[in-house]
Design a protein around this motif. Sequence first.
Motif, PDB file in Angstrom:
ATOM      1  N   THR A  52       5.422   8.241  -7.260  1.00 25.74           N
ATOM      2  CA  THR A  52       4.831   8.523  -5.946  1.00 25.74           C
ATOM      3  C   THR A  52       3.340   8.210  -5.945  1.00 25.74           C
ATOM      4  O   THR A  52       2.609   8.627  -6.840  1.00 25.74           O
ATOM      5  N   VAL A  53       2.933   7.467  -4.908  1.00 26.57           N
ATOM      6  CA  VAL A  53       1.520   7.125  -4.693  1.00 26.57           C
ATOM      7  C   VAL A  53       1.157   7.541  -3.262  1.00 26.57           C
ATOM      8  O   VAL A  53       1.977   7.437  -2.358  1.00 26.57           O
ATOM      9  N   HIS A  54      -0.066   8.030  -3.072  1.00 29.93           N
ATOM     10  CA  HIS A  54      -0.560   8.419  -1.740  1.00 29.93           C
ATOM     11  C   HIS A  54      -1.522   7.349  -1.254  1.00 29.93           C
ATOM     12  O   HIS A  54      -2.452   6.987  -1.960  1.00 29.93           O
ATOM     13  N   ARG A  55      -1.276   6.885  -0.023  1.00 31.44           N
ATOM     14  CA  ARG A  55      -2.177   5.887   0.569  1.00 31.44           C
ATOM     15  C   ARG A  55      -2.311   6.147   2.067  1.00 31.44           C
ATOM     16  O   ARG A  55      -1.410   6.744   2.669  1.00 31.44           O
ATOM     17  N   PRO A  56      -3.387   5.622   2.689  1.00 36.33           N
ATOM     18  CA  PRO A  56      -3.505   5.718   4.148  1.00 36.33           C
ATOM     19  C   PRO A  56      -2.278   5.113   4.826  1.00 36.33           C
ATOM     20  O   PRO A  56      -1.787   4.059   4.419  1.00 36.33           O
ATOM     21  N   ARG A  57      -1.799   5.808   5.886  1.00 41.00           N
ATOM     22  CA  ARG A  57      -0.579   5.356   6.581  1.00 41.00           C
ATOM     23  C   ARG A  57      -0.833   4.222   7.560  1.00 41.00           C
ATOM     24  O   ARG A  57       0.053   3.402   7.789  1.00 41.00           O
ATOM     25  N   ARG A  58      -2.022   4.257   8.185  1.00 39.86           N
ATOM     26  CA  ARG A  58      -2.288   3.270   9.249  1.00 39.86           C
ATOM     27  C   ARG A  58      -3.527   2.461   8.910  1.00 39.86           C
ATOM     28  O   ARG A  58      -4.595   3.026   8.665  1.00 39.86           O
ATOM     29  N   SER A  65      -6.999 -17.494  11.244  1.00 38.27           N
ATOM     30  CA  SER A  65      -7.212 -16.051  11.051  1.00 38.27           C
ATOM     31  C   SER A  65      -6.436 -15.238  12.076  1.00 38.27           C
ATOM     32  O   SER A  65      -6.205 -15.678  13.207  1.00 38.27           O
ATOM     33  N   PHE A  66      -6.022 -14.044  11.648  1.00 39.49           N
ATOM     34  CA  PHE A  66      -5.323 -13.118  12.542  1.00 39.49           C
ATOM     35  C   PHE A  66      -5.700 -11.691  12.147  1.00 39.49           C
ATOM     36  O   PHE A  66      -6.170 -11.447  11.039  1.00 39.49           O
ATOM     37  N   THR A  67      -5.509 -10.786  13.096  1.00 34.98           N
ATOM     38  CA  THR A  67      -5.773  -9.363  12.857  1.00 34.98           C
ATOM     39  C   THR A  67      -4.569  -8.592  13.366  1.00 34.98           C
ATOM     40  O   THR A  67      -3.996  -8.936  14.401  1.00 34.98           O
ATOM     41  N   GLU A  68      -4.163  -7.567  12.599  1.00 35.69           N
ATOM     42  CA  GLU A  68      -2.946  -6.837  12.946  1.00 35.69           C
ATOM     43  C   GLU A  68      -3.089  -5.380  12.525  1.00 35.69           C
ATOM     44  O   GLU A  68      -3.688  -5.099  11.494  1.00 35.69           O
ATOM     45  N   GLU A  69      -2.543  -4.468  13.330  1.00 35.40           N
ATOM     46  CA  GLU A  69      -2.474  -3.063  12.915  1.00 35.40           C
ATOM     47  C   GLU A  69      -1.119  -2.833  12.286  1.00 35.40           C
ATOM     48  O   GLU A  69      -0.098  -3.278  12.806  1.00 35.40           O
ATOM     49  N   LEU A  70      -1.113  -2.154  11.125  1.00 37.66           N
ATOM     50  CA  LEU A  70       0.129  -1.971  10.387  1.00 37.66           C
ATOM     51  C   LEU A  70       0.360  -0.505  10.052  1.00 37.66           C
ATOM     52  O   LEU A  70      -0.584   0.253   9.837  1.00 37.66           O
ATOM     53  N   LEU A  77       6.210   0.872   5.723  1.00 31.54           N
ATOM     54  CA  LEU A  77       6.296   0.237   4.406  1.00 31.54           C
ATOM     55  C   LEU A  77       5.386  -0.984   4.299  1.00 31.54           C
ATOM     56  O   LEU A  77       4.801  -1.251   3.240  1.00 31.54           O
ATOM     57  N   LEU A  78       5.250  -1.720   5.398  1.00 30.90           N
ATOM     58  CA  LEU A  78       4.398  -2.916   5.377  1.00 30.90           C
ATOM     59  C   LEU A  78       2.947  -2.552   5.043  1.00 30.90           C
ATOM     60  O   LEU A  78       2.287  -3.237   4.249  1.00 30.90           O
ATOM     61  N   ALA A  79       2.460  -1.456   5.633  1.00 29.38           N
ATOM     62  CA  ALA A  79       1.081  -1.013   5.363  1.00 29.38           C
ATOM     63  C   ALA A  79       0.923  -0.581   3.903  1.00 29.38           C
ATOM     64  O   ALA A  79      -0.087  -0.893   3.262  1.00 29.38           O
TER      65      ALA A  79
END
Length: 188
Positions: free
Chosen positions: A121-127, A139-144, A147-149
């Motif tokens: 288990t690892v803890h990371r920011p969700r968004r 170039s592109f920008t996306e909010e994720l 699982l992808l994030a």
Amino acid sequence: MLLIHAGLLAAIKPNRAFNIMAVLEILEFPDPRLRTQARPITEVTDNTRKLIDDMFETMYAAPGIGLAATQVNVHQRLLVIDVSDNHKEPRVFINPEVTVLDKELGDYDEGCLSVPGFYETVHRPRRIKVSALDREGVSFTEELDGLLAICLQHEIDHLDGKLFVDYLSPLKRQRIRKKLEKSQRQRA
Ligand code: QAP
Ligand code: CO
């Protein structure tokens, strides 16, 4: 006169006259080359696209959901991800830059093709928000989120020489290292 539907042609037309794809060797923890800091890609070329194709081939063969160039001993800021079931969502991120949208952390049992057989288990920011170049160098920008994030953050860590085992206790990390060293010796 031979008529081929444009969509079909696009699906079968190779990028180059010969596009022989290759499954690349994946470095395994504790290989010191996994600690290399990757450098930004200054120009996206056919060679970059060949590496991308080979990385997808390598990731799908494993099988895995994410692979960073570092793991195939190429120290450029490039990673591939496909979290779908049937190879339906191949994603390429070149020179990715992440900003955290929300400090809330999520837990996920992460694995890694460079740490085969171990999940912790690892803890990371969700968004997060990511800016990157695609396989055409656009170039592109996306909010994720989801699982992808998580996977994107895991893969960017690779580009910075970091592994998910670095988030574990030294004792857990050492146990994993010893077991992997043993299985690597047995294969050699
Ligand atoms: C990274 O990892 C990831 O141990 C991608 O024996 C994984 O594709 C990010 C794999 C989970 C977030 C969550 C691992 C295959 C694949 C193994 C992978 C194994 C065979 C790992
Ligand atoms: Co990994």
